[in-house]
Design an enzyme around this catalytic site. Structure first.
Site, PDB file in Angstrom:
ATOM      1  N   ALA A  54       6.718   0.035 -20.580  1.00  0.00           N
ATOM      2  CA  ALA A  54       7.374  -0.497 -19.387  1.00  0.00           C
ATOM      3  C   ALA A  54       6.564  -1.638 -18.771  1.00  0.00           C
ATOM      4  O   ALA A  54       5.493  -2.009 -19.255  1.00  0.00           O
ATOM      5  CB  ALA A  54       7.614   0.624 -18.383  1.00  0.00           C
ATOM      6  N   HIS A  55       7.076  -2.159 -17.684  1.00  0.00           N
ATOM      7  CA  HIS A  55       6.559  -3.370 -17.046  1.00  0.00           C
ATOM      8  C   HIS A  55       5.078  -3.273 -16.669  1.00  0.00           C
ATOM      9  O   HIS A  55       4.575  -2.209 -16.286  1.00  0.00           O
ATOM     10  CB  HIS A  55       7.373  -3.682 -15.792  1.00  0.00           C
ATOM     11  CG  HIS A  55       7.284  -2.604 -14.745  1.00  0.00           C
ATOM     12  ND1 HIS A  55       6.308  -2.581 -13.774  1.00  0.00           N
ATOM     13  CD2 HIS A  55       8.046  -1.506 -14.546  1.00  0.00           C
ATOM     14  CE1 HIS A  55       6.471  -1.523 -13.008  1.00  0.00           C
ATOM     15  NE2 HIS A  55       7.517  -0.846 -13.454  1.00  0.00           N
ATOM     16  N   ASP A  56       4.388  -4.372 -16.838  1.00  0.00           N
ATOM     17  CA  ASP A  56       3.000  -4.534 -16.386  1.00  0.00           C
ATOM     18  C   ASP A  56       2.017  -3.622 -17.106  1.00  0.00           C
ATOM     19  O   ASP A  56       0.917  -3.390 -16.610  1.00  0.00           O
ATOM     20  CB  ASP A  56       2.891  -4.320 -14.868  1.00  0.00           C
ATOM     21  CG  ASP A  56       3.744  -5.303 -14.087  1.00  0.00           C
ATOM     22  OD1 ASP A  56       3.412  -6.502 -14.110  1.00  0.00           O
ATOM     23  OD2 ASP A  56       4.750  -4.883 -13.482  1.00  0.00           O
TER      24      ASP A  56
ATOM     25  N   HIS B 164       2.718  -0.160 -15.159  1.00  0.00           N
ATOM     26  CA  HIS B 164       1.333  -0.341 -14.726  1.00  0.00           C
ATOM     27  C   HIS B 164       0.364   0.633 -15.398  1.00  0.00           C
ATOM     28  O   HIS B 164      -0.621   1.052 -14.792  1.00  0.00           O
ATOM     29  CB  HIS B 164       1.223  -0.211 -13.205  1.00  0.00           C
ATOM     30  CG  HIS B 164       1.893  -1.315 -12.454  1.00  0.00           C
ATOM     31  ND1 HIS B 164       1.340  -2.569 -12.305  1.00  0.00           N
ATOM     32  CD2 HIS B 164       3.100  -1.340 -11.815  1.00  0.00           C
ATOM     33  CE1 HIS B 164       2.172  -3.328 -11.587  1.00  0.00           C
ATOM     34  NE2 HIS B 164       3.240  -2.618 -11.288  1.00  0.00           N
TER      35      HIS B 164
ATOM     36  N   THR C 198       8.966  -4.252 -22.037  1.00  0.00           N
ATOM     37  CA  THR C 198       9.718  -4.898 -20.969  1.00  0.00           C
ATOM     38  C   THR C 198       8.917  -6.041 -20.349  1.00  0.00           C
ATOM     39  O   THR C 198       8.284  -6.815 -21.049  1.00  0.00           O
ATOM     40  CB  THR C 198      10.191  -3.866 -19.936  1.00  0.00           C
ATOM     41  OG1 THR C 198       9.058  -3.307 -19.256  1.00  0.00           O
ATOM     42  CG2 THR C 198      10.983  -2.749 -20.603  1.00  0.00           C
TER      43      THR C 198
END
Length: 219
Positions: free
Chosen positions: A140-142, A160, A122
């Site tokens: 997922a993000h980051d 994260h 993402t």
């Protein structure tokens, strides 16, 4: 532009990558598989998917048009193969992404990475060089996956998460947000990681716990 590709490996992952190449070509990319490389002493046929199997990487020395992908599933052997190719022939590496992978526009993917089908990467993800993401993973993000990190099929990383260089996550492992998994750590299949994992450690279970050290045997 035609990409002339050589695989390092002739096993299961190599077969999966060839399937990806066929799907990419069907979508308008032009990738021509030239050969596969196996280490001396490895039992392998003389051809792989109709292409020659070569046992000396120096066969390809001086051909700057070639790109290489290391089709070895474990991080350690993959890293050694990459170092061997660089040292012997100054190899340059291709990134292979199945057309069925969803990738956010803000994410960045390193050279030599392999992303297999039905996975999602993402927003603002950074994948290092020679990362391997097997089918059905969620990144997922980051997230940050450092060089040679490996996700087995069905791994899910929340946001994260940081995965250190050469770490290996087994099939179906899940990681909650803001977790750091250290370099060369091993996460067992189906583990649910809710705490940071130190470099080089092995964890398993739900919740994931560190594998106990074996007592030394006295002679």
């Amino acid at each position: 532009m035609t990409v002339r590709l050589v695989l390092y490996g002739a096993g299961a992952l190599a077969r999966e990558i060839v399937d990806v190449l066929e799907r990419l070509n069907a979508h308008g990319t032009t990738i021509e598989l030239q050969a596969s490389i196996v280490d001396p002493g490895i039992d392998a046929p003389e051809t792989f998917r109709g292409r020659p199997v070569v046992r000396d990487v120096r066969t390809f020395a001086g051909d700057d048009s070639l790109r290489f992908v290391v089709a070895l599933g474990e991080p350690g052997p993959r890293a050694r193969a990459v170092a061997h190719l660089r040292t012997e022939i100054g190899a340059r590496f291709a990134t292979i992404i199945d057309p069925g992978v969803l990738i956010g526009a803000s994410s960045r993917i390193g050279a030599g990475a392999v992303l297999l089908g039905h996975s999602s990467v993402t927003a603002d993800v950074r994948l290092g060089d020679h990362v391997l993401i097997n089918p059905g993973c969620t990144v997922a993000h980051d997230n940050v996956l450092e060089d040679f990190a490996t996700l087995s099929p069905g791994v899910h990383l929340a946001g994260h998460v940081q995965i250190g260089e050469g770490a290996f996550l087994g099939t179906g492992a899940c990681v909650i947000p803001k977790i750091r998994i250290g370099a060369h750590a091993l996460v067992g299949a189906g583990a649910v990681v809710i705490r940071n994992v130190a470099p080089g450690r092995t964890v398993f279970g739900n919740p994931a716990r560190t594998l106990p050290a074996r007592p030394l045997r006295r002679s």
